[in-house]
Enzyme design. Structure first.
Site, PDB file in Angstrom:
ATOM      1  N   ASP A 107     -13.331 -49.826   3.574  1.00 34.55           N
ATOM      2  CA  ASP A 107     -12.486 -50.878   2.999  1.00 34.55           C
ATOM      3  C   ASP A 107     -11.900 -50.432   1.654  1.00 34.55           C
ATOM      4  O   ASP A 107     -12.607 -49.857   0.822  1.00 34.55           O
ATOM      5  CB  ASP A 107     -13.363 -52.121   2.789  1.00 34.55           C
ATOM      6  CG  ASP A 107     -12.578 -53.363   2.419  1.00 34.55           C
ATOM      7  OD1 ASP A 107     -11.780 -53.807   3.253  1.00 34.55           O
ATOM      8  OD2 ASP A 107     -12.788 -53.894   1.312  1.00 34.55           O
ATOM      9  N   GLU A 127      -9.192 -47.367   5.108  1.00 35.44           N
ATOM     10  CA  GLU A 127      -8.187 -48.418   4.938  1.00 35.44           C
ATOM     11  C   GLU A 127      -7.588 -48.175   3.563  1.00 35.44           C
ATOM     12  O   GLU A 127      -8.222 -48.401   2.539  1.00 35.44           O
ATOM     13  CB  GLU A 127      -8.807 -49.814   4.989  1.00 35.44           C
ATOM     14  CG  GLU A 127      -7.725 -50.884   4.955  1.00 35.44           C
ATOM     15  CD  GLU A 127      -7.964 -52.015   3.972  1.00 35.44           C
ATOM     16  OE1 GLU A 127      -7.295 -53.039   4.099  1.00 35.44           O
ATOM     17  OE2 GLU A 127      -8.798 -51.875   3.060  1.00 35.44           O
TER      18      GLU A 127
HETATM   19  C1  NOJ Z   1      -9.269 -55.250   3.063  1.00 33.68           C
HETATM   20  C2  NOJ Z   1      -9.820 -56.102   4.150  1.00 33.68           C
HETATM   21  O1  NOJ Z   1      -9.244 -55.750   5.375  1.00 33.68           O
HETATM   22  C3  NOJ Z   1      -9.531 -57.529   3.748  1.00 33.68           C
HETATM   23  O2  NOJ Z   1      -9.802 -58.425   4.770  1.00 33.68           O
HETATM   24  C4  NOJ Z   1     -10.329 -57.836   2.515  1.00 33.68           C
HETATM   25  O3  NOJ Z   1     -10.007 -59.131   2.058  1.00 33.68           O
HETATM   26  C5  NOJ Z   1     -10.028 -56.849   1.393  1.00 33.68           C
HETATM   27  N1  NOJ Z   1      -9.995 -55.499   1.878  1.00 33.68           N
HETATM   28  C6  NOJ Z   1     -11.053 -56.937   0.289  1.00 33.68           C
HETATM   29  O4  NOJ Z   1     -12.290 -56.428   0.730  1.00 33.68           O
END
Ligand code: NOJ
Ligand code: MG
Length: 576
Positions: free
Chosen positions: A222, A286
């Site tokens: 993440d 991500e």
């Molecule tokens: C990316 C995640 O996909 C999202 O859902 C989340 O709110 C943020 N990162 C913060 O962790």
């Protein structure tokens, strides 16, 4: 109910393959909304395990689970209070073990979500930091600073939270006075860790081992571009969107994509590589990073294996834009020898069956689509979504699917405000609807309570009536349904080797309105054509169509009869 695969050894990659991720189709499960085992209206791990046959039947290679760890759910589990345990809402560690075991028995690999940029404010470290007070070693694991201005009443810098409002919250010190501020790029319940701290680094190496020892095959990381912040935390005047301010030549935002993050992933890679069979455990970043050449740095040979490529997701539904998105993604990754990834939907963006039914498909990252926005054209959206998916599944690299897209589910655009849980909605005082509309529990059985999501009929978000007709049991075995289209496409993708090999645009068949691509795979030559023109185009001579996204029964036969490809249809054809 789902049909089990005819033979899981036929539909799954060989367990010995250590580079399985290079061309894998990976299905994202959002645990709250996939299947509820205990009837409380919130999806859970036993619910997922009981429905894994659906994924095996779809033919995907792996499942990625969004967070299911202990969490006060300030951001639906992306606020983790204990990285080594399961939240009671979702089950227990034993349930996680059973899920992994069942998935492996079905030939599915398991990827879990790792959230290293921030913890929950209920994490033991953050609670200790609050109690220990300013200047304590406990505070050094996070980003605490004194405020600016008289009495430190102003935040330490001007950064804004991605979810709206300031990125700083002031704490009350143990003696009851107003004190320091802590940084949170997201919700105030998600304090950012200080990745310069050796204990933070050591902790996450250990968390990786904890889940690898339980048998997981990989991690989705993440906010992988956010861990390191620029020295001195300089002001930044822009809004803090997920994709903010990154350009080819800078200036670079002080909170995103700092060069120093790469050291962290090099260290993680050595941990993954120490597990047998060597090279089989993977990480996917991500990272909302532009341009693609910066994103490619995350997938250099000693770092991550994949990074989500959001360029295709953000492209307009026009042939030149799509072609450009594909080319830019491929060339950046080729430079570092990594496979590209493709994705059209996830739990942060408006579902592509709705997005593509609006006039501006490229937007809607993080902000949702609500009752006051112009409503998407559902029929057009689904038609384009099917064409976009078939195009994506014909591209070399790895493809990510989001639960429910195989049913053609639309975004829920008319959720009542009282039902909304996304902090984006609340931190914008209701001015931005946020992401709940793509997180609605998915329908399994048309005539069951909560469409089969939960045995009691409970559902943490209300499901729209359109979900009934789209339930799994309404589409299973129905020729031309979106579910059968996905199954066929995923099976053919494997049989034809489309996840690997070369891609060439066909200059004769392609145009400003038509995408025509030739795929040379180890298993043969395939023509992939998407018609974005207002009128039908002729099926080229000398090809045999094996897949068409036209709806209705026997679309391939229909196409052979008319000899034309209608607007917003993708075909795959073998060359005679
Ligand atoms: C990316 C995640 O996909 C999202 O859902 C989340 O709110 C943020 N990162 C913060 O962790
Ligand atoms: Mg439940």
């Amino acid at each position: 109910m789902s049909t089990p695969p005819a033979s899981s050894s036929e539909t799954s990659p060989s367990p010995a393959s250590t580079t399985w991720w290079r061309d894998a189709v990976i299905y994202q499960v959002y645990p709250r909304s996939f299947a509820d085992g205990d009837g409380d209206g919130i999806g859970d791990l036993p619910g997922i395990t009981a429905r894994l046959d659906h994924l095996a039947g779809l033919g995907v290679d792996a499942v990625w689970l969004s967070p299911f760890y202990t969490s006060p759910m300030a951001d639906a589990g992306y606020d983790v209070a204990d990285y080594r345990d399961v939240d009671p809402l979702f089950g227990t560690l034993a349930d996680a073990d059973r899920l992994i075991e069942r998935a492996h028995a079905l030939g599915l690999r398991v990827i879990v979500d790792l959230v290293p940029n921030h913890t929950s404010d209920q994490h033991a470290w953050f609670r200790a930091a609050l109690t220990a007070g300013p200047g304590s070693p406990e505070r050094e694991r996070y980003i605490f600073r004194d405020g600016r201005g008289p009495d430190g009443a102003e935040p330490p810098n001007n950064w804004k939270s991605v979810f709206g409002g300031p990125a700083w919250t002031r704490v009350t010190e143990p003696d009851g006075t107003l004190g320091q501020w802590y940084l949170h790029l997201f919700d105030s319940g998600q304090p950012d860790l200080d990745w310069n701290h050796p204990e933070v680094r050591a902790e996450f190496l250990d968390v990786l081992r904890f889940w690898l020892d339980r048998g997981v095959d990989g991690f989705r990381v993440d906010v992988a571009n956010g861990l390191v912040k620029a020295e001195g935390l300089p002001d930044w005047d822009e809004e803090l969107a997920l994709l903010s301010g990154a350009t080819e030549d800078g200036p670079t935002p002080p909170m995103w994509d700092r060069d120093e993050v790469h050291e962290i992933y090099r260290e993680w890679r050595t941990v993954l590589d120490s597990y047998e069979p060597a090279g089989s455990r993977m990480m996917v970043a991500e990272a909302w990073v532009e341009p693609p050449s910066r994103l490619a740095m995350y997938v250099r040979p000693d770092e991550m294996h994949q990074a989500f490529n959001f360029t295709y997701l953000g492209a307009a539904w026009e042939a030149p834009a799509l072609r450009d998105a594909v080319d830019r993604s491929m060339s950046a990754n080729e430079a570092v020898g990594a496979p590209t990834t493709w994705v059209l939907s996830n739990h942060d963006v408006v579902r592509h069956a709705s997005r593509l039914g609006t006039g501006k498909p490229g937007s809607f990252v993080g902000i949702g689509l609500g009752p006051d926005d112009p409503q998407p054209d559902a029929e057009l959206g689904l038609r384009r979504a099917r064409a976009a998916t078939a195009l994506m599944l014909a591209l070399p690299g790895s493809a990510y699917l989001y639960q429910g897209e195989e049913l053609g589910l639309p975004e829920h655009t008319t959720l009542p405000d009282e039902a909304r849980e996304d902090p984006t909605f609340h931190r914008h005082n209701g001015q931005v609807v946020g992401r709940d509309g793509c997180r609605v529990p998915i329908p399994w059985v048309a005539d069951a309570p909560a469409y089969g999501f939960s045995p009691t009929g409970e559902s943490w978000l209300p499901q729209p009536p359109e979900f009934g007709e789209l339930a799994v049991d309404r589409q299973e075995g129905v020729e031309g349904s979106t579910l059968e289209l996905y199954r066929r496409a995923i099976r053919l993708r494997r049989e034809l080797g489309l996840g690997q090999g070369e891609l060439r645009w066909d200059p004769t068949l392609g145009s400003d309105d038509v995408l025509a691509m030739r795929r040379s795979t180890p298993l043969g030559e395939v023509l992939v054509l998407t018609n974005l023109a207002p009128d039908p185009v002729a099926v080229p001579d000398g090809v045999r169509v094996v897949l068409s996204t036209e709806d209705g029964p026997h679309p391939e036969r229909e196409l052979a009869r008319t000899g034309t490809i209608a607007t917003d249809v993708t075909i795959w054809a073998l060359l005679d």
